[in-house]
Write an enzyme that holds these catalytic residues in place. Sequence first.
Site, PDB file in Angstrom:
ATOM      1  N   ASP A 106       0.845  -1.195   0.000  1.00 22.28           N
ATOM      2  CA  ASP A 106       0.000   0.000   0.000  1.00 22.28           C
ATOM      3  C   ASP A 106       0.883   1.249   0.000  1.00 22.28           C
ATOM      4  O   ASP A 106       2.056   1.194   0.397  1.00 22.28           O
ATOM      5  CB  ASP A 106      -0.888   0.022   1.249  1.00 22.28           C
ATOM      6  CG  ASP A 106      -1.848  -1.162   1.271  1.00 22.28           C
ATOM      7  OD1 ASP A 106      -2.123  -1.725   0.198  1.00 22.28           O
ATOM      8  OD2 ASP A 106      -2.301  -1.514   2.378  1.00 22.28           O
TER       9      ASP A 106
HETATM   10  N1  URA Z   1      -1.250  -6.067   3.873  1.00 21.76           N
HETATM   11  C1  URA Z   1      -1.790  -4.827   3.831  1.00 21.76           C
HETATM   12  O1  URA Z   1      -2.866  -4.588   4.363  1.00 21.76           O
HETATM   13  N2  URA Z   1      -1.097  -3.858   3.184  1.00 21.76           N
HETATM   14  C2  URA Z   1       0.112  -4.052   2.615  1.00 21.76           C
HETATM   15  O2  URA Z   1       0.703  -3.126   2.055  1.00 21.76           O
HETATM   16  C3  URA Z   1       0.659  -5.353   2.681  1.00 21.76           C
HETATM   17  C4  URA Z   1      -0.046  -6.354   3.319  1.00 21.76           C
END
Ligand code: URA
Length: 246
Positions: A106
Amino acid sequence: MSVVRADKYLSVVKNVTRSEAKKLLRAGCIAVNGKVCKNGDAKIDTQKDEVFFNGLRLEWKEHIYIMMNKPAGVVSASKDPHEKTVTDLVPEELQRTGLFPAGRLDKDTTGFVLITDDGVFAHNILAPGKHVPKTYIVGLTRPVTQQEIRELADGPVLDDEKLLPVLVECEIKDETKYRVILQEGRYHQIKRMFAKQQNPVLSLHRIRMGKLFLDAQLQPGECRELTDEEVELIASRDISCVEDVM
Ligand code: URA
């Protein structure tokens, strides 16, 4: 692929277009096995031939594998019309056409991102059923209970689907920081798993893919090329790596 055209060879190794490669060849910059090669059609055996560019030996690499310590605020994509991407941060000397991040973090997640131009390798570590474990340090709002840890170890349920077991271990120094090992990577999996337990994620940092740790020397936004041995470690599906980090 062990035999390639001279212009293809040069465009890959020097990260230039085919027409730029042809110009360099015509200019006499390339020598193959001690002889100047001006012909883009000439065949080069990538395993056996010795290729020099203005007197410097070139090394053939079909693909490149780059470890980046992704900073917050950058998107895991090759191109984006509005946002800075992880491939925008790759320095000139490691740039190649076709670079992309193998897997997504993310925008606010930090840590280990693999950037490559090797679609087959990316598929092998990302496709459903491949189960390369990924380890994260997760900052949570409150400590996780033993019951909640057991639920995740049994397999979290998201969207009515039971997922593969998730290992959660408290960091010794901090009661709200946990090492979390996923065996598959569903959309926003960590944030959704803990949101379901009413324990919002405050920070998320990936420290390991397969058996390869993020290089602690890399500052946020920095990257380096991986060795062949390191690339092999990423592809490891051995969940016993859980013990290595606990
Ligand atoms: N899980 C998430 O919620 N976000 C990420 O970036 C990676 C794993």
